[in-house]
Design an enzyme around this catalytic site. Structure first.
Site, PDB file in Angstrom:
ATOM      1  N   CYS A   1      43.658  45.687  47.743  1.00 21.07           N
ATOM      2  CA  CYS A   1      42.699  45.920  46.665  1.00 21.07           C
ATOM      3  C   CYS A   1      41.271  45.986  47.208  1.00 21.07           C
ATOM      4  CB  CYS A   1      42.804  44.852  45.581  1.00 21.07           C
ATOM      5  SG  CYS A   1      42.717  43.171  46.214  1.00 21.07           S
TER       6      CYS A   1
ATOM      7  N   CYS B   1      48.770  41.262  44.554  1.00 20.11           N
ATOM      8  CA  CYS B   1      47.554  40.706  43.971  1.00 20.11           C
ATOM      9  C   CYS B   1      47.722  40.688  42.449  1.00 20.11           C
ATOM     10  CB  CYS B   1      46.416  41.624  44.392  1.00 20.11           C
ATOM     11  SG  CYS B   1      44.947  41.574  43.375  1.00 20.11           S
ATOM     12  N   GLU B   2      47.510  39.530  41.817  1.00 19.00           N
ATOM     13  CA  GLU B   2      47.766  39.464  40.376  1.00 19.00           C
ATOM     14  C   GLU B   2      46.663  40.139  39.564  1.00 19.00           C
ATOM     15  OE1 GLU B   2      48.067  35.386  39.233  1.00 19.00           O
ATOM     16  OE2 GLU B   2      45.915  35.165  38.941  1.00 19.00           O
ATOM     17  N   HIS B   3      45.573  40.473  40.231  1.00 22.10           N
ATOM     18  CA  HIS B   3      44.464  41.072  39.505  1.00 22.10           C
ATOM     19  C   HIS B   3      44.557  42.587  39.438  1.00 22.10           C
ATOM     20  CE1 HIS B   3      42.320  37.200  40.843  1.00 22.10           C
ATOM     21  NE2 HIS B   3      42.830  37.035  39.656  1.00 22.10           N
ATOM     22  N   HIS B   4      45.108  43.204  40.492  1.00 22.85           N
ATOM     23  CA  HIS B   4      45.169  44.655  40.537  1.00 22.85           C
ATOM     24  C   HIS B   4      46.581  45.206  40.709  1.00 22.85           C
ATOM     25  CE1 HIS B   4      41.056  43.628  41.929  1.00 22.85           C
ATOM     26  NE2 HIS B   4      40.707  44.643  41.170  1.00 22.85           N
TER      27      HIS B   4
ATOM     28  N   GLN C   1      45.792  34.385  46.749  1.00 22.82           N
ATOM     29  CA  GLN C   1      46.121  33.823  48.055  1.00 22.82           C
ATOM     30  C   GLN C   1      45.930  32.309  48.114  1.00 22.82           C
ATOM     31  OE1 GLN C   1      44.648  36.075  51.480  1.00 22.82           O
ATOM     32  NE2 GLN C   1      44.885  34.279  52.798  1.00 22.82           N
TER      33      GLN C   1
ATOM     34  N   HIS D   1      43.983  42.430  52.033  1.00 23.07           N
ATOM     35  CA  HIS D   1      44.202  42.733  50.622  1.00 23.07           C
ATOM     36  C   HIS D   1      43.950  44.204  50.382  1.00 23.07           C
ATOM     37  CE1 HIS D   1      44.286  38.486  48.946  1.00 23.07           C
ATOM     38  NE2 HIS D   1      44.111  38.335  50.241  1.00 23.07           N
TER      39      HIS D   1
END
Lengths: 222, 254
Positions: free
Chosen positions: A184, A113-116, A154, A182
């Site tokens: 996250c 996940c590019e956010h977390h 995704q 996910h």
């Protein structure tokens, strides 16, 4: 694909080490080897800092080589940046007089996940309607690998896979469905253990013809 | 930062702060240093490991304030990692990622902040005349592999034979949370949970079984998707009496 185009527009190709020209980039790749091991040691130092800041003792036995292992693991999880579809597809496109649906389903998929920076994983189901050209089946799984081994969202991942197949094979239609869990969402935040996210992209006949789409969706359910 | 750093690495600081507590530093499954002794060099330490589990009464050394103070350096470290991987930390999707990743990682290691006595167990030990097996199974567990910093997840099954004292059921799950939200090795996690319950309740026996999937084996390395690792710790009558153990193992399977 959008993402790659943005990058080219911004002229920041070198950040992503994307080699679009198989042969020409070899020299680039060689000179980047030093930078690669430099990068590894930067990442390693960053992990040592992280371990310290989390309150752990970086000198204890179990953590002694963790920064190096974690750095290598992270590089493995983002190895897709260095790979292109041309690298893997060039030899495996064959002329075949087949125009019925080809499906490869339950392709295991692992991404970050590019956010977390936390994994998400699941299955990808890919179908295409060949237009005189078929592709080696494992290449579909390799395309999934290239795009999933990156920092991803995704929705974008699904689209990139569909676009890559569309551009290289020019089929009558492509469909990609991804269902993933996910971490996250599971390990932190809302902590919903059983939630799974489904995204899909339908191109060509799959988009225009509801019967074709239905057939695909029915076949991936069994 | 100074203050919290002192707490984090309880090495020579032990002498300075005058703490008699052995494990002001971080738990690694061994007693690292004698209470008032000189600090040992790392090589000697690992060679002279005493196989003693840390007492669950040990105070953790990370506080909420420490978390806030560490956040900027953690975020900076994550920015370095993003650059090192070849990504552009300025692109829209990654702008706040270092902060999110840092907070996420602090959450995944929040077990270091929690104290078993004060936070969890004080109120929930009851005198009850019950001496039959109590099992809490299928407790979802999420941990981080200390070798690769990649998630481990699975299920924990706990059984104990009370000795006139029972524990609130959710407290078993909370004990699992405290020890699993750390950088762990599955073997150690299993033992820590078992020892914590033993020391808190003094039951006749405790059994802990963990089945987990290690992302470090699934996502990289050998890449075996369906493999699971199972570890167990049996203490007291669960270890000595095969029938009790059998009963426990059968009940967690059904």
């Amino acid at each position: 694909m959008e993402y790659q185009q943005d990058v080219e527009i911004n002229g920041e190709d070198e950040y992503l080490n994307i080699c679009k020209h198989n042969g020409l980039c070899k020299k680039e790749k060689d000179s980047k080897d030093d930078t690669d091991s430099n990068k590894l040691s930067h990442i390693e130092k960053a992990y040592t800092t992280i371990l310290g800041e989390l309150g752990e003792d970086v000198d204890r036995e179990g953590l002694l080589r963790t920064p190096l292992r974690a750095a290598k693991a992270m590089q493995f999880f983002t190895k897709g940046y260095k790979e292109t579809t041309q690298d893997i597809l060039n030899d495996a496109i064959f002329d075949e007089n087949h125009d019925e649906m080809v499906i490869v389903k339950d392709i295991e998929l692992f991404s970050l996940c590019e956010h977390h920076l936390v994994p998400f994983f699941g299955k990808a189901h890919i179908a295409y309607l060949p237009n005189k050209k078929v592709v080696g089946l494992s290449k579909l799984a390799r395309i999934v690998e290239i795009f999933s081994r990156r920092l991803q969202v995704q929705e974008r991942l699904t689209k990139q896979i569909a676009s890559a197949i569309s551009e290289s094979l020019e089929p009558a239609g492509v469909a990609v469905v991804i269902e993933a869990a996910h971490m996250c969402m599971v390990m932190r935040g809302v902590q919903k253990m059983n939630a799974s996210t489904v995204t899909s992209v339908m191109l060509g006949t799959f988009q225009d013809n509801p019967t074709t789409r239905k057939e695909f969706l029915a076949l991936i359910k069994t | 930062m100074e203050h919290s750093k002192q707490k984090q690495y309880g090495s020579s600081e032990n002498k300075e702060t005058g703490h008699s507590s052995v494990l002001n530093g971080h738990f690694d499954g061994t007693v690292k240093r004698p209470a008032a002794g000189p600090s040992l060099p790392p090589a000697a330490e690992s060679g002279s490991q005493r196989p003693v589990m840390e007492s669950w009464r040990e105070e953790r050394t990370r506080s909420v304030e420490d978390n806030e103070m560490s956040l900027p350096s953690l975020a900076a470290a994550y920015t370095t990692i993003l650059r090192g991987l070849g990504e552009d930390p300025q692109r829209q999707g990654l702008l706040k990622t270092p902060w999110r990743a840092a907070t996420a990682m602090q959450f995944f290691t929040k077990g270091y902040q929690e104290k078993i006595i004060a936070d969890v167990l004080n109120d929930a030990i009851f005198d009850e005349d019950h001496d039959e097996m109590v099992i809490v199974k299928d407790i979802d567990m999420f941990s981080m592999c200390e070798h690769h910093l990649v998630p481990i997840f699975g299920r924990v099954h706990i059984g104990y034979l009370p000795n006139k004292r029972v524990l609130g059921l959710s407290k078993l799950a909370r004990i699992v949370e405290i020890y699993s939200r750390r950088l762990q090795v599955q073997e150690r996690l299993t033992k820590q949970i078992a020892v914590a319950i033993t020391e808190a309740l003094q039951p006749t026996g405790v059994g802990v079984v963990i089945e987990a999937t290690h992302m470090c084996m699934v996502m990289r390395g050998v890449q075996k998707m369906n493999s699971k690792t199972v570890t167990s710790t049996m203490l007291g009558v669960f270890r000595e009496d095969p029938k009790t153990r059998d009963e426990f193992l059968t009940l967690i399977r059904s």
